[in-house]
Scaffold this active site. Structure first.
Site, short mmCIF file in Angstrom:
data_model
loop_
_atom_site.label_atom_id
_atom_site.label_comp_id
_atom_site.label_asym_id
_atom_site.label_seq_id
_atom_site.Cartn_x
_atom_site.Cartn_y
_atom_site.Cartn_z
N TYR A 84 2.57 -98.40 -30.28
CA TYR A 84 1.42 -97.77 -31.07
C TYR A 84 2.07 -97.11 -32.38
O TYR A 84 3.40 -97.08 -32.30
CB TYR A 84 0.07 -97.12 -30.57
CG TYR A 84 -0.56 -97.95 -29.64
CD1 TYR A 84 -0.68 -99.39 -30.01
CD2 TYR A 84 -0.84 -97.70 -28.33
CE1 TYR A 84 -1.52 -100.06 -29.01
CE2 TYR A 84 -1.36 -98.11 -27.37
CZ TYR A 84 -1.94 -99.53 -27.82
OH TYR A 84 -2.46 -100.46 -26.88
N LEU A 122 1.72 -98.27 -11.65
CA LEU A 122 1.27 -99.16 -10.46
C LEU A 122 1.80 -98.02 -9.26
O LEU A 122 1.95 -98.35 -8.14
CB LEU A 122 2.21 -100.24 -10.19
CG LEU A 122 2.14 -101.20 -11.43
CD1 LEU A 122 3.15 -102.65 -10.76
CD2 LEU A 122 0.77 -101.84 -11.33
#
Length: 355
Positions: A182, A301
């Site tokens: 971004y 994760l």
């Protein structure tokens, strides 16, 4: 001995345990306004025992949205609905955090379940994306327009005003989103920044935009509340941003008054090969924590209580943030406490189910 359920204090804010909800985009809003979906989504994780709940990437400008369906904080009218969320989170024991963001060259896309592709220019929802330089993320995205110096100042001011609104909405923990390809990441990564002015070229110039945003935000964000930054610790490609760069950046940010680095990675190179295994980003958090003497959050994760406990016990991070697992298991913290034989962070309304 586990430390996953030890309190964690930054300045005047104490998180009841070391388990946090990572900011996860929901793409479920109209004109940037928070709604019942966000209240239910985040509220369920607070009820589920998480110590920290961070609201998803919240756009500081309309053109800073990833999609037209993102939540925003670019106008004072966004404060009241966000305040309903923070009130619920705090009443249920969680610290209310928010991530303020600008999508940069990855803006103006459809929602993931609508294909996630760049919106066509003929579509009335279209807007021009912006970045450090005129380089597209991939052939499936717009070619962004490079920001002028004046426009850079406009964006910095938008981050400042959004931080002020976040405070008025009741947030206690502020995260500046400088990761995942971004806008801020577009500036510090050499992959997306080919500028020849004071915001491009060498390392110090490329990190200038982030540091100046922090400087602006600190003018309105209370000194006694945590100010944090999420970075991409590596671009995962040759000649991109590296873990060593992140360590150097963290040293600057610590001097600038940042309290914690949220250590993610990737998102700025479409061809990157990312090793998606449990805890694949923990080494970034550990390197910054130990080599920059900086508090960190680990993410990536983390899906079991044992892995979360190991990260905290080995002092690889100060807090773990869970994303996908929190979507699957809103009561992850309660379940983790059961598995680790710790006092259960169960609300009174649910006690009968745990006796």
């Amino acid at each position: 001995m586990t430390h996953l359920f030890d309190p964690f204090t930054i300045k005047d804010v104490t998180v009841r345990n070391r388990i946090g909800v990572s900011p996860m985009c929901q793409y479920s809003y109209q004109d940037g306004y928070s709604n019942d979906w966000q209240l239910a989504h985040l509220g369920a994780r607070a009820i589920g025992g998480a110590g920290l709940v961070i609201a998803e990437a919240t756009a500081v400008l309309p053109e800073g949205r990833i999609s037209p369906n993102d939540v925003g904080i670019w106008t004072d009218e966004h404060i009241e609905p966000l305040a309903k969320v923070t009130d619920f989170l705090k009443r249920n024991g969680a610290v209310a955090g928010i991530q303020i963001a600008h999508a940069g060259r990855k803006a103006c896309t459809n929602r993931p379940w609508d294909g996630g592709n760049s919106i066509e220019k003929s579509d009335p929802r279209w807007w021009q994306s912006i970045s450090a330089s005129r380089i597209a993320y991939s052939s499936k995205y717009q070619i962004p327009r490079a920001l002028t110096i004046y426009e850079i100042d406009v964006v910095k001011n938008a981050f400042q005003k959004s931080a002020q609104r976040a405070l008025l909405a009741g947030f206690q923990w502020l995260e500046i989103h400088a990761a995942h390809g971004y806008l801020i990441h577009n500036f510090y990564s050499p992959l997306s920044n080919q500028r020849e002015d004071q915001y491009g070229g060498n390392f110090e110039n490329r990190i200038r935009f982030l540091r100046e945003i922090i400087e602006q935000v600190k003018k309105v964000w209370p000194e006694n509340y945590p100010l944090t930054v999420r970075i991409s610790g590596t671009d995962w490609v040759e000649d991109g941003w590296t873990v060593e760069d992140s360590i150097d950046l963290a040293k600057y940010l610590k001097n600038d008054g940042v309290d914690l680095i949220d250590c993610s990675s990737g998102g700025n190179a479409s061809e990157a090969k990312v090793p998606l295994i449990p805890g694949y980003q923990v080494h970034i958090s550990e390197a910054i924590k130990k080599q920059a003497d900086m508090a960190t959050a680990a993410v990536g994760l983390i899906a079991t209580s044992r892995l979360a406990e190991e990260i905290i016990n080995k002092e690889q991070a100060d807090i773990v943030l869970l994303g996908r697992e929190m979507l699957r298991s809103p009561q992850f913290a309660i379940q983790a406490a059961k598995e680790l034989d710790q006092p259960l962070p169960v609300p009174n309304q649910y006690l009968r189910a745990y006796r």
